[in-house]
Design a protein around this motif. Structure first.
Motif, PDB file in Angstrom:
ATOM      1  N   GLU A 140       0.516  -0.893   0.278  1.00 27.91           N
ATOM      2  CA  GLU A 140       0.048   0.306   0.189  1.00 27.91           C
ATOM      3  C   GLU A 140       0.746   1.483   0.102  1.00 27.91           C
ATOM      4  O   GLU A 140       0.809   1.848  -0.826  1.00 27.91           O
ATOM      5  N   ALA A 141       2.030   1.206   1.120  1.00 29.28           N
ATOM      6  CA  ALA A 141       2.611   2.817   0.880  1.00 29.28           C
ATOM      7  C   ALA A 141       3.438   2.519  -0.266  1.00 29.28           C
ATOM      8  O   ALA A 141       3.676   3.826  -0.722  1.00 29.28           O
ATOM      9  N   LEU A 142       3.982   1.235  -1.296  1.00 28.91           N
ATOM     10  CA  LEU A 142       5.083   1.387  -2.263  1.00 28.91           C
ATOM     11  C   LEU A 142       4.039   1.924  -3.122  1.00 28.91           C
ATOM     12  O   LEU A 142       4.397   2.420  -3.711  1.00 28.91           O
ATOM     13  N   ARG A 143       2.579   1.447  -3.016  1.00 33.18           N
ATOM     14  CA  ARG A 143       1.532   2.208  -4.568  1.00 33.18           C
ATOM     15  C   ARG A 143       2.118   3.504  -4.445  1.00 33.18           C
ATOM     16  O   ARG A 143       1.756   3.954  -5.504  1.00 33.18           O
ATOM     17  N   ALA A 144       1.630   4.276  -3.365  1.00 29.82           N
ATOM     18  CA  ALA A 144       1.826   5.488  -2.976  1.00 29.82           C
ATOM     19  C   ALA A 144       3.428   6.553  -3.770  1.00 29.82           C
ATOM     20  O   ALA A 144       2.753   7.631  -3.271  1.00 29.82           O
ATOM     21  N   THR A 157      15.147   1.944 -12.655  1.00 27.74           N
ATOM     22  CA  THR A 157      15.538   0.639 -11.738  1.00 27.74           C
ATOM     23  C   THR A 157      14.447  -0.115 -11.699  1.00 27.74           C
ATOM     24  O   THR A 157      14.412  -1.660 -12.262  1.00 27.74           O
ATOM     25  N   ILE A 158      13.063   0.136 -11.902  1.00 23.66           N
ATOM     26  CA  ILE A 158      12.018  -0.112 -11.760  1.00 23.66           C
ATOM     27  C   ILE A 158      11.420  -0.753 -13.426  1.00 23.66           C
ATOM     28  O   ILE A 158      11.053  -1.903 -13.727  1.00 23.66           O
ATOM     29  N   VAL A 159      12.039  -0.292 -14.361  1.00 23.76           N
ATOM     30  CA  VAL A 159      12.018  -0.191 -15.481  1.00 23.76           C
ATOM     31  C   VAL A 159      13.303  -1.248 -15.932  1.00 23.76           C
ATOM     32  O   VAL A 159      12.548  -2.184 -16.755  1.00 23.76           O
ATOM     33  N   LYS A 206      -2.465 -13.646 -13.256  1.00 26.99           N
ATOM     34  CA  LYS A 206      -1.055 -13.902 -13.256  1.00 26.99           C
ATOM     35  C   LYS A 206      -0.269 -13.297 -13.501  1.00 26.99           C
ATOM     36  O   LYS A 206       0.734 -12.816 -12.411  1.00 26.99           O
ATOM     37  N   ASP A 207      -0.021 -12.532 -14.397  1.00 22.10           N
ATOM     38  CA  ASP A 207       0.479 -11.280 -14.963  1.00 22.10           C
ATOM     39  C   ASP A 207       0.563  -9.969 -13.973  1.00 22.10           C
ATOM     40  O   ASP A 207       1.078  -8.980 -13.295  1.00 22.10           O
ATOM     41  N   VAL A 208      -0.198  -9.830 -14.385  1.00 20.53           N
ATOM     42  CA  VAL A 208      -0.694  -8.507 -13.122  1.00 20.53           C
ATOM     43  C   VAL A 208      -0.334  -8.421 -11.688  1.00 20.53           C
ATOM     44  O   VAL A 208       0.140  -7.566 -11.610  1.00 20.53           O
ATOM     45  N   ARG A 209      -0.442 -10.260 -11.212  1.00 21.08           N
ATOM     46  CA  ARG A 209      -0.032  -9.596  -9.584  1.00 21.08           C
ATOM     47  C   ARG A 209       1.624  -9.790  -9.609  1.00 21.08           C
ATOM     48  O   ARG A 209       2.043  -8.922  -8.262  1.00 21.08           O
ATOM     49  N   LYS A 210       2.272 -10.306 -11.012  1.00 20.00           N
ATOM     50  CA  LYS A 210       4.003  -9.531 -10.819  1.00 20.00           C
ATOM     51  C   LYS A 210       3.630  -8.116 -10.566  1.00 20.00           C
ATOM     52  O   LYS A 210       5.115  -7.478 -10.065  1.00 20.00           O
ATOM     53  N   LEU A 211       2.713  -6.808 -11.572  1.00 16.05           N
ATOM     54  CA  LEU A 211       3.091  -6.187 -11.514  1.00 16.05           C
ATOM     55  C   LEU A 211       2.521  -5.415 -10.140  1.00 16.05           C
ATOM     56  O   LEU A 211       3.162  -4.012  -9.855  1.00 16.05           O
ATOM     57  N   LYS A 212       1.508  -5.936  -9.688  1.00 14.44           N
ATOM     58  CA  LYS A 212       0.622  -5.641  -7.901  1.00 14.44           C
ATOM     59  C   LYS A 212       2.525  -5.279  -7.263  1.00 14.44           C
ATOM     60  O   LYS A 212       2.411  -4.428  -6.504  1.00 14.44           O
ATOM     61  N   GLU A 213       2.822  -6.759  -7.243  1.00 15.60           N
ATOM     62  CA  GLU A 213       4.482  -7.225  -5.795  1.00 15.60           C
ATOM     63  C   GLU A 213       4.668  -5.670  -6.294  1.00 15.60           C
ATOM     64  O   GLU A 213       6.037  -5.566  -5.552  1.00 15.60           O
ATOM     65  N   LEU A 214       5.548  -4.994  -7.484  1.00 12.76           N
ATOM     66  CA  LEU A 214       6.360  -3.737  -8.054  1.00 12.76           C
ATOM     67  C   LEU A 214       5.381  -2.733  -7.455  1.00 12.76           C
ATOM     68  O   LEU A 214       6.084  -1.751  -7.285  1.00 12.76           O
ATOM     69  N   GLY A 215       4.441  -3.208  -6.602  1.00 16.86           N
ATOM     70  CA  GLY A 215       3.488  -1.366  -6.429  1.00 16.86           C
ATOM     71  C   GLY A 215       2.913  -0.791  -7.311  1.00 16.86           C
ATOM     72  O   GLY A 215       2.518   0.469  -7.177  1.00 16.86           O
ATOM     73  N   LEU A 216       2.501  -1.238  -9.038  1.00 15.85           N
ATOM     74  CA  LEU A 216       2.621  -0.351 -10.113  1.00 15.85           C
ATOM     75  C   LEU A 216       0.838  -0.867 -10.413  1.00 15.85           C
ATOM     76  O   LEU A 216       0.485   0.694 -10.786  1.00 15.85           O
ATOM     77  N   THR A 217       0.622  -1.299  -9.418  1.00 16.89           N
ATOM     78  CA  THR A 217      -1.211  -1.467  -9.732  1.00 16.89           C
ATOM     79  C   THR A 217      -1.422  -2.085  -8.615  1.00 16.89           C
ATOM     80  O   THR A 217      -0.872  -2.032  -7.784  1.00 16.89           O
ATOM     81  N   TYR A 273      -8.493  -3.576 -12.449  1.00 20.74           N
ATOM     82  CA  TYR A 273      -7.548  -2.897 -11.733  1.00 20.74           C
ATOM     83  C   TYR A 273      -7.527  -1.201 -11.841  1.00 20.74           C
ATOM     84  O   TYR A 273      -8.304  -0.510 -13.151  1.00 20.74           O
ATOM     85  N   LEU A 274      -6.226  -0.616 -11.582  1.00 22.22           N
ATOM     86  CA  LEU A 274      -5.935   0.254 -11.123  1.00 22.22           C
ATOM     87  C   LEU A 274      -4.058   0.516 -11.346  1.00 22.22           C
ATOM     88  O   LEU A 274      -3.794  -0.255 -11.164  1.00 22.22           O
ATOM     89  N   LEU A 275      -3.817   1.452 -12.371  1.00 21.99           N
ATOM     90  CA  LEU A 275      -2.452   2.276 -11.857  1.00 21.99           C
ATOM     91  C   LEU A 275      -2.486   2.750 -10.464  1.00 21.99           C
ATOM     92  O   LEU A 275      -3.301   3.301  -9.851  1.00 21.99           O
ATOM     93  N   SER A 276      -1.384   3.193 -10.112  1.00 19.33           N
ATOM     94  CA  SER A 276      -0.815   3.065  -8.524  1.00 19.33           C
ATOM     95  C   SER A 276      -0.028   4.097  -9.745  1.00 19.33           C
ATOM     96  O   SER A 276       0.304   4.464 -10.202  1.00 19.33           O
ATOM     97  N   PRO A 277      -0.286   5.152  -8.012  1.00 23.66           N
ATOM     98  CA  PRO A 277       0.891   6.556  -8.371  1.00 23.66           C
ATOM     99  C   PRO A 277       2.424   6.252  -8.845  1.00 23.66           C
ATOM    100  O   PRO A 277       2.301   7.012 -10.355  1.00 23.66           O
ATOM    101  N   ARG A 278       2.448   5.653  -8.233  1.00 26.18           N
ATOM    102  CA  ARG A 278       3.972   4.410  -8.853  1.00 26.18           C
ATOM    103  C   ARG A 278       3.709   4.097  -9.986  1.00 26.18           C
ATOM    104  O   ARG A 278       4.723   4.132 -11.169  1.00 26.18           O
ATOM    105  N   GLY A 279       3.092   3.782 -10.086  1.00 22.08           N
ATOM    106  CA  GLY A 279       2.871   3.111 -11.941  1.00 22.08           C
ATOM    107  C   GLY A 279       2.259   3.788 -12.826  1.00 22.08           C
ATOM    108  O   GLY A 279       3.181   4.037 -13.739  1.00 22.08           O
TER     109      GLY A 279
END
Length: 264
Positions: free
Chosen positions: A96-100, A110-112, A159-170, A177-183
């Motif tokens: 949650e904190a990572l997404r914001a 690094t994310i790219v 399954k792939d969206v969950r990988k993006l969620k782990e990075l705080g992007l969704t 779903y929604l993109l996070s501010p980080r995403g």
């Protein structure tokens, strides 16, 4: 380890601290941390027990209506041992904190690089940018519909969206779903100009546990946050097609957790 939403809320509140399961062997160990709808849960103990030895206190601490009800629930799969699992709320999900957290240029690089590695390791080819863009342009759209747009199976897409969620992007909504501010920052870094988006919804999102039919019914009347729900009584909500007793109970729990309530 599946735990019902009402029990999750009670674990967070501290009124439930046990669960009982029939397993051939333990599926968790002491110290295991599990992500749940209320945040993180930690396993504090794991002990094999005899069902005959259980007492009313065990049922109460597990949130069962009675000792008899607990024993009846454990009567299934009686060939497997019974296990008493201690549980405690361990704080909010760190994602949650990572997404914001909006990344700076160095962190975006690094994310790219991480996204590039995910693309390179995929048997079906590059997918990360396409998926981020798809979610960005179709917020709140169901996963099967998104997967169909790019010709993918729903299970693989999720399954792939969950990988993006782990990075705080969704982030996952009750529907879609929604993109996070980080995403959004990562997507915008790859565009010539930042994408113009509708203002982000303020307030507390509706709990995912109410189900898609109730979420759709509430959306149709403009209710997209718990704060909006407070304008309605439980009776008014019950009159909406798709909003059943379970959804109302889950909404009531989520409201109470935040010091809110239905209208009277």
């Amino acid at each position: 380890m599946m735990i019902r939403p009402a029990e999750l809320a009670a674990i967070k509140a501290g009124t439930i601290d046990l669960a009982f399961r029939r397993w051939a062997r333990p599926r968790v160990v002491v110290g295991t941390r599990m992500r749940a709808g209320v945040g993180l849960l930690e396993v504090t103990s794991v002990e094999q027990v005899s069902v005959a030895s259980l007492r009313a206190e065990d049922a109460q601490r597990a949130g069962a209506p009675s000792l008899a009800a607990l024993k009846k629930a454990l009567s299934a799969r009686s060939g497997d041992p019974a296990w008493r699992i201690g549980l405690a709320y361990a704080g909010p999900d760190p994602r949650e904190a990572l997404r914001a957290a909006v990344p700076d240029a160095e962190e975006i690089a690094t994310i790219v690089a991480r996204l590039d590695r995910l693309d390179a390791s995929s048997a079906s080819g590059a997918w990360t940018r396409e998926t981020l863009d798809l979610i960005d342009l179709n917020g709140g759209v169901r996963a099967p519909e998104l997967a169909a747009q790019v010709g993918r199976e729903t299970a693989d897409f999720k399954k792939d969206v969950r990988k993006l969620k782990e990075l705080g992007l969704t982030e996952s909504l009750a529907i879609g779903y929604l993109l996070s501010p980080r995403g959004e920052a990562v997507v915008d870094a790859g565009l010539a100009e930042p994408r113009v988006r509708a203002p982000r919804e303020t307030g507390t999102p509706l709990p995912r546990s109410i189900g898609a039919p109730a979420t759709r019914a509430l959306r149709e009347v403009g209710v997209t946050t718990l704060e909006h729900v407070t304008a309605y009584s439980a009776e008014q909500l019950a009159a909406m097609h798709g909003v059943g007793p379970i959804a109302i109970a889950r909404l009531g729990e989520a409201l109470a957790e935040r010091g809110l309530a239905f209208s009277t």
